[in-house]
Design an enzyme around this catalytic site. Structure first.
Site, mmCIF file in Angstrom:
data_model
loop_
_atom_site.group_PDB
_atom_site.id
_atom_site.type_symbol
_atom_site.label_atom_id
_atom_site.label_comp_id
_atom_site.label_asym_id
_atom_site.label_seq_id
_atom_site.Cartn_x
_atom_site.Cartn_y
_atom_site.Cartn_z
ATOM 1 N N HIS A 121 67.084 -31.025 39.379
ATOM 2 C CA HIS A 121 65.680 -31.342 39.620
ATOM 3 C C HIS A 121 65.462 -31.260 41.134
ATOM 4 O O HIS A 121 66.379 -31.509 41.907
ATOM 5 C CB HIS A 121 65.496 -32.796 39.136
ATOM 6 C CG HIS A 121 64.098 -33.300 39.100
ATOM 7 N ND1 HIS A 121 63.447 -33.745 40.213
ATOM 8 C CD2 HIS A 121 63.225 -33.469 38.064
ATOM 9 C CE1 HIS A 121 62.242 -34.171 39.867
ATOM 10 N NE2 HIS A 121 62.083 -34.016 38.565
ATOM 11 N N GLN A 201 67.438 -38.461 33.201
ATOM 12 C CA GLN A 201 67.149 -37.794 31.945
ATOM 13 C C GLN A 201 68.139 -38.180 30.833
ATOM 14 O O GLN A 201 67.898 -37.909 29.670
ATOM 15 C CB GLN A 201 67.215 -36.294 32.227
ATOM 16 C CG GLN A 201 66.268 -35.413 31.489
ATOM 17 C CD GLN A 201 64.825 -35.850 31.525
ATOM 18 O OE1 GLN A 201 64.292 -36.218 30.482
ATOM 19 N NE2 GLN A 201 64.171 -35.829 32.661
ATOM 20 N N LYS A 224 61.162 -43.562 32.362
ATOM 21 C CA LYS A 224 61.584 -42.604 31.341
ATOM 22 C C LYS A 224 62.270 -43.294 30.169
ATOM 23 O O LYS A 224 62.611 -42.657 29.183
ATOM 24 C CB LYS A 224 62.481 -41.543 31.958
ATOM 25 C CG LYS A 224 61.672 -40.599 32.858
ATOM 26 C CD LYS A 224 62.488 -39.524 33.499
ATOM 27 C CE LYS A 224 61.578 -38.652 34.352
ATOM 28 N NZ LYS A 224 62.315 -37.792 35.279
HETATM 29 C C1 LIG Z 1 62.330 -37.377 36.466
HETATM 30 C C2 LIG Z 1 63.560 -36.953 37.130
HETATM 31 C C3 LIG Z 1 63.827 -37.267 38.475
HETATM 32 C C4 LIG Z 1 62.829 -37.970 39.344
HETATM 33 O O1 LIG Z 1 62.529 -39.233 38.872
HETATM 34 P P1 LIG Z 1 61.335 -40.089 39.511
HETATM 35 O O2 LIG Z 1 61.137 -41.207 38.560
HETATM 36 O O3 LIG Z 1 60.146 -39.160 39.580
HETATM 37 O O4 LIG Z 1 61.782 -40.507 40.866
HETATM 38 C C5 LIG Z 1 65.030 -36.870 39.004
HETATM 39 N N1 LIG Z 1 65.942 -36.214 38.278
HETATM 40 C C6 LIG Z 1 65.724 -35.887 36.986
HETATM 41 C C7 LIG Z 1 66.788 -35.170 36.227
HETATM 42 C C8 LIG Z 1 64.535 -36.241 36.367
HETATM 43 O O5 LIG Z 1 64.322 -35.914 35.087
#
Ligand SMILES: *Cc1c(COP(=O)(O)O)cnc(C)c1O
Length: 404
Positions: A121, A201, A224
């Site tokens: 990411h 994730q 998440k």
């Molecule tokens: C969503 C995500 C991030 C970033 O997370 P934030 O909550 O926006 O700081 C980093 N790495 C992965 C793999 C993600 O899915």
């Protein structure tokens, strides 16, 4: 087993209609929905114990402090950290990564090497590029194959006694690939490198054990995994957290301040300058309780069934191509239909109440690898249903006819 009707009743938003249709929410990899207990926890905090923590002698402040520290212990237990002070509450994964990346500035020398993966990411690429600019360290990349898996033999070639840090996501947000982090960690440790795993994730689908993994740093975002936005965690082994300098200066992170010299507070407060997201931290703990009450084994098994069913149904659509075909993946499906732009598909199915993500998913290098501008990404959660997948498939067929 998941009692799907009972689970869905826990999420008030699932009763909403979008453009006159029942909401089908397949954008879980961007953020999950929140169960009523998490929403209640936020409301209860502000209605009954709102106060600043760690400073007040008064009862309310003590109650807020207790609730916040109780959440830290829930997070510690969930990830099986040895000590609660190895859990730093942050604003989220991005913030957690930046604490580590900035901290390493004083620990790296010119010519040292940092290894990242081709599946990262952007939030796990840019902070390391900035760190390399500050220190003269060199960024190396573990390549990927067409299935969207890391080429582990290349990883072996990249490792050397120059390697100081390895940064890999546990699960790719764009493709869903579950990376072999046990092997990555073990091999990095053999050359004396530290490892940070981005769990943003993975944590919605599985329960990592940071001690069993022997990982140096592990990071995640609450939003998440059924928690609120703006809060997350950084797990670090005590020895590493003691080695890293603080990220921000301010209140709460000091022991003693004079104009000549300031000494820093003990862990975890050294990394928690200023008033934190108190209510968010408490609700993060509630979210973990909720997910554990459903059970991560149940979640993984059910989501895997959704993944298999959706994959089979999608592949029945002519000209549909799935990106990310590792056997080892979470319930994320990235795809395109012929030469139709993903944005056009996303807009049409939105009119039918279906939420998916379209674009590069903050992972442009992966899109460049496949030579595509982006994908449509459907990501499932334990509150999604097989019926919703059927609605999604017929909406895609409709979109395909309209856009041909
Ligand atoms: C969503 C995500 C991030 C970033 O997370 P934030 O909550 O926006 O700081 C980093 N790495 C992965 C793999 C993600 O899915």
């Amino acid at each position: 087993m998941i009692d799907i009707d009972k689970v869905r009743a826990d999420f008030p938003i699932l009763k909403e209609t979008i453009n006159g249709k029942p909401l089908v929410y397949f954008d879980n990899a961007a953020t999950s929905q929140k169960p009523q207990v998490v929403i209640d926890s936020i409301v209860n905090y502000y209605s009954t114990i709102n106060s600043n923590i760690h400073r007040g002698v008064h009862t309310l402040s003590q109650k807020a402090t207790d609730a916040y520290e109780e959440a830290r212990i829930k997070i510690q237990k969930h990830f099986n950290a040895k000590n609660s002070y190895e859990i730093i509450l942050t604003a989220g994964t991005t913030h957690s990564i930046n604490i580590v990346a900035t901290g390493f500035t004083s620990l790296l020398n010119k010519g040292d090497e940092i290894i990242v993966s081709a599946l990262e990411h952007h939030s796990n690429i840019v902070p390391w590029q900035m760190l390399c600019e500050r220190t003269g360290a060199i960024l190396k990349v573990i390549p990927m194959n067409l299935d969207g898996e890391l080429v582990m033999s290349e990883y072996d070639n990249l490792l050397s006694n120059k390697t100081k840090l390895v940064f890999v996501n546990h699960v790719s947000n764009a493709l869903g690939t579950i990376n072999p982090i046990e092997e990555i960690i073990e091999k990095a440790h053999k050359v004396g490198a530290a490892v940070l795993i981005d769990g943003a994730q993975s944590c919605p689908h599985l329960k990592p054990d940071v001690q069993a993994l022997d990982v140096d740093f592990y990071v995640a975002s609450a939003h998440k995994l059924c928690g609120p936005t703006g809060v997350g965690m950084l797990y670090g082994k005590e020895a590493w957290l003691n080695k890293l300098p603080p990220y921000q200066g301010g209140g709460e992170m000091i022991k003693q301040v004079t104009f000549e010299k300031t000494t820093y507070a003990d862990l975890p407060h050294k990394f928690e300058a200023g008033t934190p997201n108190i209510c968010g931290g408490i609700a993060f703990g509630t979210a973990l309780d909720y997910m554990n009450s459903i059970g991560f084994d149940n979640i993984a098994a059910y989501e895997h069934e959704l993944l298999e069913y959706a994959t089979k149904k999608l592949l029945e659509i002519e000209d549909l191509k799935i990106y990310g075909t590792s056997k080892n993946k979470t319930a994320v499906i990235s795809f395109n239909i012929g030469n139709i732009h993903p944005y056009d598909i996303g807009s049409i199915i939105d009119k039918l109440g279906i939420a998916v993500r379209t674009g590069h998913h903050c992972a442009q290098p992966i899109m460049d690898f496949y030579k595509i501008p982006g994908t449509v990404r459907a990501s499932f959660s334990f509150y999604n249903t097989f019926e919703e997948i059927d609605i999604f498939i017929s909406a895609l067929k409709k979109a395909k006819m309209m856009l041909r």
